[in-house]
Motif scaffolding. Structure first.
Motif, short mmCIF file in Angstrom:
data_model
loop_
_atom_site.label_atom_id
_atom_site.label_comp_id
_atom_site.label_asym_id
_atom_site.label_seq_id
_atom_site.Cartn_x
_atom_site.Cartn_y
_atom_site.Cartn_z
N VAL A 44 31.51 38.88 40.41
CA VAL A 44 32.95 38.60 40.24
C VAL A 44 33.32 38.65 38.76
O VAL A 44 34.35 39.24 38.40
N VAL A 48 36.03 41.26 37.07
CA VAL A 48 37.19 40.80 36.28
C VAL A 48 37.18 41.44 34.90
O VAL A 48 38.21 41.93 34.42
N ILE A 52 40.03 43.97 33.31
CA ILE A 52 40.67 43.67 32.03
C ILE A 52 40.48 44.83 31.06
O ILE A 52 41.42 45.26 30.39
#
Length: 126
Positions: A44, A48, A52
């Motif tokens: 996870v 992320v 980004i």
């Protein structure tokens, strides 16, 4: 061997010994369960960070500057530069297309650059 190579080998040996001790203390079944949960969190976090990074990236080859008819075009800053049209002519007749490869292009006394332009002058005469 350099000091850093020795430290790397010592660190690898200590890490391997810690992993063996961990498996011996908690057992393989419990270690498998813990590694599954930890891998979920790392997956996870990696997803992320990838999103980004994708959202923050800028296109590497954006539109190229094009200068025509005694003008200055730049992909960066323009300082101390000027363009002078000394003739009565206007824009060139006909259609104009960018050169293949998408690099900066200039014609008729113009300046085009992908980066900064400092202390330059473009003249266009009749």
């Amino acid at each position: 061997m350099t000091v850093w190579k020795v430290l790397r080998w010592v660190g690898a040996a200590v890490g391997l010994a810690a992993l063996i001790a961990f498996f011996a203390l908690v057992g393989l079944d419990r270690a498998d369960q813990l590694s599954s949960v930890l891998s979920l969190f790392f997956t996870v976090a990696g997803f992320v960070l990838a999103v980004i990074g994708h959202l923050q990236q800028r296109p590497a080859n954006g539109p190229s500057p094009v200068a025509r008819g005694g003008s200055i075009a730049s992909g960066g800053s323009v300082r101390g530069s000027r363009a002078v049209d000394t003739g009565a002519g206007g824009a060139p007749s006909g259609s104009w297309t960018a050169p293949p490869g998408g690099g900066p292009s200039a014609d008729q006394g113009s300046i085009a650059a992908r980066g900064d332009v400092d202390d330059s002058e473009a003249r266009r005469g009749s």
